[in-house]
Design a protein around this motif. Structure first.
Motif, PDB file in Angstrom:
ATOM      1  N   UNK A 125      37.466 -25.838  25.410  1.00  0.00           N
ATOM      2  CA  UNK A 125      36.539 -24.458  25.523  1.00  0.00           C
ATOM      3  C   UNK A 125      36.439 -24.397  27.470  1.00  0.00           C
ATOM      4  N   UNK A 126      37.292 -23.421  28.053  1.00  0.00           N
ATOM      5  CA  UNK A 126      37.252 -23.255  29.381  1.00  0.00           C
ATOM      6  C   UNK A 126      36.189 -22.504  29.586  1.00  0.00           C
ATOM      7  N   UNK A 127      35.507 -23.334  30.515  1.00  0.00           N
ATOM      8  CA  UNK A 127      33.624 -22.773  30.829  1.00  0.00           C
ATOM      9  C   UNK A 127      34.288 -22.933  32.609  1.00  0.00           C
ATOM     10  N   UNK A 128      33.298 -22.380  32.685  1.00  0.00           N
ATOM     11  CA  UNK A 128      33.074 -21.916  34.523  1.00  0.00           C
ATOM     12  C   UNK A 128      32.634 -23.758  34.855  1.00  0.00           C
ATOM     13  N   UNK A 129      31.757 -24.305  33.977  1.00  0.00           N
ATOM     14  CA  UNK A 129      31.442 -25.507  34.711  1.00  0.00           C
ATOM     15  C   UNK A 129      32.379 -26.341  34.596  1.00  0.00           C
ATOM     16  N   UNK A 130      33.211 -26.268  33.543  1.00  0.00           N
ATOM     17  CA  UNK A 130      34.075 -27.211  33.706  1.00  0.00           C
ATOM     18  C   UNK A 130      35.530 -27.374  34.221  1.00  0.00           C
ATOM     19  N   UNK A 131      36.124 -25.798  35.235  1.00  0.00           N
ATOM     20  CA  UNK A 131      36.533 -25.486  35.855  1.00  0.00           C
ATOM     21  C   UNK A 131      36.472 -25.503  36.759  1.00  0.00           C
ATOM     22  N   UNK A 243      31.763 -16.893  22.798  1.00  0.00           N
ATOM     23  CA  UNK A 243      33.388 -16.480  23.019  1.00  0.00           C
ATOM     24  C   UNK A 243      33.635 -17.971  23.408  1.00  0.00           C
ATOM     25  N   UNK A 244      34.717 -18.567  22.213  1.00  0.00           N
ATOM     26  CA  UNK A 244      35.434 -19.844  22.844  1.00  0.00           C
ATOM     27  C   UNK A 244      36.516 -19.978  23.396  1.00  0.00           C
ATOM     28  N   UNK A 245      37.156 -19.554  24.529  1.00  0.00           N
ATOM     29  CA  UNK A 245      38.434 -19.744  24.828  1.00  0.00           C
ATOM     30  C   UNK A 245      39.200 -20.887  24.707  1.00  0.00           C
ATOM     31  N   UNK A 246      40.269 -21.676  24.028  1.00  0.00           N
ATOM     32  CA  UNK A 246      40.794 -22.499  24.164  1.00  0.00           C
ATOM     33  C   UNK A 246      42.249 -22.609  24.264  1.00  0.00           C
TER      34      UNK A 246
END
Length: 360
Positions: A125-131, A243-246
């Motif tokens: 999942x694309x998230x702010x913390x990971x990005x 929401x889980x944008x992969x």
């Protein structure tokens, strides 16, 4: 007397200046010495390493049907594997020039950061913390998903409200765990959490009766249910809580490789929109009058030069792997055991969210 003191001071200043000059040297001398003492090294780009190695190393799940799992011959297949194959086709001209590296949720980011893999294509999942906090870049969304819940059909559970006080199984180290806690806390509900390293372990807990429900991305639950002895005895709740944008992930600091992975995905999406398939790509290349088709297949324009790839990069993707729709249907959709509806993953002009950035 005054003249003698003045003369002494002048001599002292001159001596200090001379010592400074002797110890420091001229600017040119310092520059030369610095250049000699600090040798320069050039770090190879991911593209260079992949070409030298002759294959793309792709981080995948340890085995989620439809996304990435070995078949009866031990060959990895699935939606995420297809994206890895497409990258290999674009870069090396051979979709089979990949090595799939199965990784757990805890291992995946470290493996990418350390250079163990070239790209992570693993239901992530694309998230702010990971990005922003991991030194990584998401190169797009290849599947729009949402977090759901699976329960036993005879449990009497029909909605999330029925899970107040329930025991819920989840994979540790994922956004799923955080979403679950956020939702139940916000709605004043209690639950007992059981965590597992792998998703199939979490679903096995439901099958064995150790948990009242298991939660994960809906698509993964559909996939993992196929492993059950009696999959028809388990159902999905209609509720979706996130929401889980992969999508695929690469290391920051290598824009060339970032662009290659990003445009590989976009080429597959655009190819579906333009009507180019693995079956008709040769015909389309030879006779299509559509300017977009001509550009993506390098009949016109030189998009490939900006990617530092060969002119047939997109042709190889489509010919050897197929467009986005072909990959989806084969691995997740109507042509697969999962039979997942396109839903949000339909093209933008067919009611979905998949939208290929223009190739021009």
């Amino acid at each position: 007397m005054i003249k003698k003191k003045l003369l002494g001071r002048l001599l002292a200043i001159s001596a200090i200046s001379l010592l400074l000059l002797m110890s420091c040297g001229s600017n040119e001398e310092q520059k030369s010495a610095g250049e000699t003492q600090t040798p320069t090294t050039t770090k190879k780009t991911t593209l260079e390493l992949v070409k030298e190695r002759g294959k793309v190393v792709v981080g995948v799940t340890a085995g989620v049907p439809g996304y990435s799992a070995p078949d009866s011959d031990g060959k990895w297949q699935g939606f995420d594997v297809d994206l890895g194959k497409a990258i290999a086709a674009a870069v090396l001209g051979d979709a089979e020039a990949i090595e799939c590296r199965p990784l757990s949720a805890k291992e995946r980011f470290t493996a990418l950061q350390s250079g163990e893999i070239d790209v992570l294509s693993r239901v992530t999942t694309w998230t702010a913390s990971r990005d922003t906090g991991l030194g990584l870049n998401f190169a797009g969304v290849n599947y729009y998903d949402g977090q759901g819940f699976m329960v036993a059909k005879d449990s009497g559970i029909t909605s999330l409200a029925d899970l107040d006080g329930a025991t819920i199984a989840v994979q540790a180290g994922t956004t799923t765990e955080l979403n679950l806690s956020d939702y139940f806390r916000k709605n004043g509900m209690d639950f007992e959490l059981i965590t597992f390293e792998k998703n199939d372990q979490a679903t096995a807990a439901l099958e064995a009766g150790r948990a009242d429900a298991v939660t994960s991305d809906q698509s993964q639950l559909y996939a993992l249910r196929t492993k059950f002895k009696n999959p028809e005895n388990f159902i999905m709740l209609s509720d979706v809580i996130s929401k889980e944008p992969l999508g695929p992930v690469v290391r920051q600091g290598d824009d060339e490789w970032f662009n290659i992975v990003k445009w590989t995905l976009l080429a597959m999406v655009n190819a579906e929109e333009y009507g180019i398939t693995s079956e008709n790509v040769d015909e389309m290349k030879a006779s299509s009058s559509n300017p977009s088709v001509k550009r993506i297949l390098s009949v016109e324009g030189e998009i490939y030069k900006g990617l530092n790839l060969e002119a047939d990069w997109a042709y190889n993707i489509i010919k050897q792997v197929g467009n986005y729709g072909e990959s989806f249907d084969r691995t997740l959709g109507s042509g697969s055991p999962l039979k997942i509806d396109r839903g949000l993953n339909a093209l933008w002009n067919d009611g979905g969210l998949q939208y290929g950035i223009p190739i021009r």
